[in-house]
Design an enzyme around this catalytic site. Structure first.
Site, short mmCIF file in Angstrom:
data_model
loop_
_atom_site.label_atom_id
_atom_site.label_comp_id
_atom_site.label_asym_id
_atom_site.label_seq_id
_atom_site.Cartn_x
_atom_site.Cartn_y
_atom_site.Cartn_z
N GLY A 14 0.82 -1.21 0.00
CA GLY A 14 0.00 0.00 0.00
C GLY A 14 0.85 1.25 0.00
O GLY A 14 2.09 1.21 -0.12
N ARG A 37 -1.04 -10.42 0.48
CA ARG A 37 -1.83 -11.45 -0.19
C ARG A 37 -1.96 -11.23 -1.69
O ARG A 37 -2.24 -12.16 -2.43
CB ARG A 37 -3.26 -11.48 0.40
CG ARG A 37 -3.31 -11.82 1.87
CD ARG A 37 -4.74 -11.85 2.36
NE ARG A 37 -5.41 -10.56 2.19
CZ ARG A 37 -6.69 -10.34 2.46
NH1 ARG A 37 -7.44 -11.35 2.88
NH2 ARG A 37 -7.21 -9.16 2.31
N LYS A 84 -8.98 -1.81 6.62
CA LYS A 84 -8.97 -0.44 7.12
C LYS A 84 -10.24 0.36 6.86
O LYS A 84 -10.45 1.38 7.51
CB LYS A 84 -7.80 0.33 6.50
CG LYS A 84 -6.42 -0.26 6.79
CD LYS A 84 -5.33 0.55 6.13
CE LYS A 84 -3.94 0.02 6.47
NZ LYS A 84 -3.65 -1.25 5.81
N SER A 123 -1.02 1.94 14.06
CA SER A 123 -2.43 1.99 14.45
C SER A 123 -3.06 3.29 13.94
O SER A 123 -2.50 3.98 13.09
CB SER A 123 -2.54 1.87 15.97
OG SER A 123 -3.90 1.69 16.35
N LYS A 126 -8.78 5.93 14.99
CA LYS A 126 -10.07 5.28 15.19
C LYS A 126 -10.04 4.24 16.31
O LYS A 126 -11.08 3.73 16.73
CB LYS A 126 -10.56 4.68 13.87
CG LYS A 126 -10.90 5.76 12.85
CD LYS A 126 -11.17 5.21 11.47
CE LYS A 126 -11.49 6.35 10.51
NZ LYS A 126 -10.38 7.31 10.36
N LYS A 138 -8.55 -2.38 16.02
CA LYS A 138 -7.23 -1.75 16.14
C LYS A 138 -6.91 -1.43 17.60
O LYS A 138 -5.74 -1.48 18.01
CB LYS A 138 -7.18 -0.49 15.29
CG LYS A 138 -7.26 -0.75 13.79
CD LYS A 138 -6.13 -1.63 13.29
CE LYS A 138 -4.81 -0.89 13.20
NZ LYS A 138 -3.74 -1.74 12.61
N ASN A 164 -5.52 10.29 9.23
CA ASN A 164 -5.58 10.06 7.79
C ASN A 164 -4.31 10.56 7.10
O ASN A 164 -3.80 11.63 7.43
CB ASN A 164 -6.79 10.78 7.20
CG ASN A 164 -8.09 10.26 7.76
OD1 ASN A 164 -8.53 9.17 7.42
ND2 ASN A 164 -8.70 11.02 8.65
N GLY A 167 -3.88 10.97 0.20
CA GLY A 167 -3.63 10.25 -1.04
C GLY A 167 -3.52 8.76 -0.92
O GLY A 167 -3.26 8.08 -1.93
N THR A 189 -20.13 13.54 3.49
CA THR A 189 -20.96 12.74 4.40
C THR A 189 -21.71 13.63 5.38
O THR A 189 -22.90 13.44 5.60
CB THR A 189 -20.09 11.72 5.17
OG1 THR A 189 -19.00 12.42 5.79
CG2 THR A 189 -19.54 10.66 4.24
#
Length: 335
Positions: A14, A37, A84, A123, A126, A138, A164, A167, A189
């Protein structure tokens, strides 16, 4: 610290994994192992780096045998692997539990068995007073990691907590940018929502700094800027579109908080100012070694570290976006 050492990064394909690998390569390690994976993600990463130092391992942190073998001969583990996305974890809690909790337990057991020197768990905000399943898993992962320091005299465990990162895969800024370029309304939201943000490069610099400093048992907390999501969207709109950008409020998603915290009221009595970039949280019953290590550090004066305080203005948001590569360094508002 990392020269001639073998390093394992779980979930390393990632955004965090790319930047961490890029910066670790400069420190002349013997080998960097990437455990994940997704074979296609590994192939893309291999083509990007083309380094003989990097070894790719197909495996799942849920599989103890795979983790145990991946840890063989490893000096340091960076544990990034996790499910996540908050709504996904709400929809499939049993899968989040397997990866984020049982997978973390596998990392702990294998690291102790293989006599890894230090494990650094990444971590999230959240995990603080969690209301969603992702945050709960977490938080459990943090507890397991900190407790693991009592299980072995050889392997040290530390947590790094951040918000956060601009990108990263599935994050809001690339979504807003694409919506602006497509001429669509930006989907919010809830207009009052706030979030912590940091660039991926800054996040990895802090991650490495904490991995050097940690003696085991600490939770390092990144000091992060926060902003209103509406202000973030408006700033992107001003820099990327000559037309007024529309907004559509779609409602808060399952499991989402309106605001986030990086330090809870319960943790603040055990929290110290480590540097201008970090706070450090000690366990409620720290070891004598931890007490001695941090006895001269100043205690924090806040009750909790909340995203709805000291919000960035438009200029601050624009500078953050430029540092994170979301806007050109010389970008100017188009309207």
């Amino acid at each position: 610290m990392f020269k001639d050492k073998t390093i394992l990064i779980t979930g390393g394909t990632g955004s965090w994994g790319y930047e961490l690998t890029r910066k670790l390569l400069k420190k002349a390690p013997r080998e960097i192992r990437i455990l994940s994976r997704n074979e296609f993600s590994q192939v893309k990463m291999q083509r990007t780096f083309q380094s003989e130092v990097i070894k790719f391992i197909i495996g799942d942190v849920r599989d103890y045998e795979a983790v145990h073998e991946a840890c063989r001969g490893v000096d340091y583990v960076f544990h990034l692997a996790a499910l996540k996305h908050v709504p996904v974890c709400e929809e499939y809690p049993q899968e989040a539990l397997k990866t984020n909790v049982l997978g973390t337990e596998n990392i702990i057991k294998a690291s102790i068995e293989q006599r890894v020197e230090k494990v650094i768990d990444v971590s999230t905000d959240k995990a603080v007073d969690p209301i969603n399943f992702y945050g709960m898993t977490k938080a459990l992962g943090e507890k397991l990691m900190i407790r693991a320091n009592r299980l072995s005299p050889n392997t040290r465990f530390v947590c790094i907590r951040g918000g956060n990162v601009l990108g990263t895969n599935g994050s809001v800024v690339p979504l807003f940018k694409q919506q602006i370029l497509d001429g669509k309304d930006l989907t919010l939201t809830q207009k009052d929502m706030t979030r912590f943000f940091l660039t991926v490069s800054e996040a990895i610099d802090l991650l490495l700094e904490a991995s050097y400093a940690a003696i085991g048992g600490e939770t390092f907390v990144m000091k992060m800027n926060a902003c209103l999501i509406t202000d973030l969207a408006k700033t992107l709109g001003k820099y990327l579109s000559k037309q007024e950008v529309g907004f559509k409020e779609i409602g808060i998603r399952p499991g989402e908080k309106l605001h986030e915290d990086l330090v809870s009221p319960y943790e603040s009595p055990y929290t110290y100012k480590y540097s201008e970039q970090y706070y450090v949280i000690l366990p409620s019953h720290p070891s004598a070694e931890l007490v001695e290590r941090y006895k001269t550090y100043p205690a924090v004066t806040f009750d909790k570290y909340h995203s709805n305080a000291n919000l960035l203005d438009e200029e601050g948001i624009a500078n953050l976006l430029k540092r994170g590569g979301m806007l050109a360094a010389d970008a100017r508002p188009l309207r």
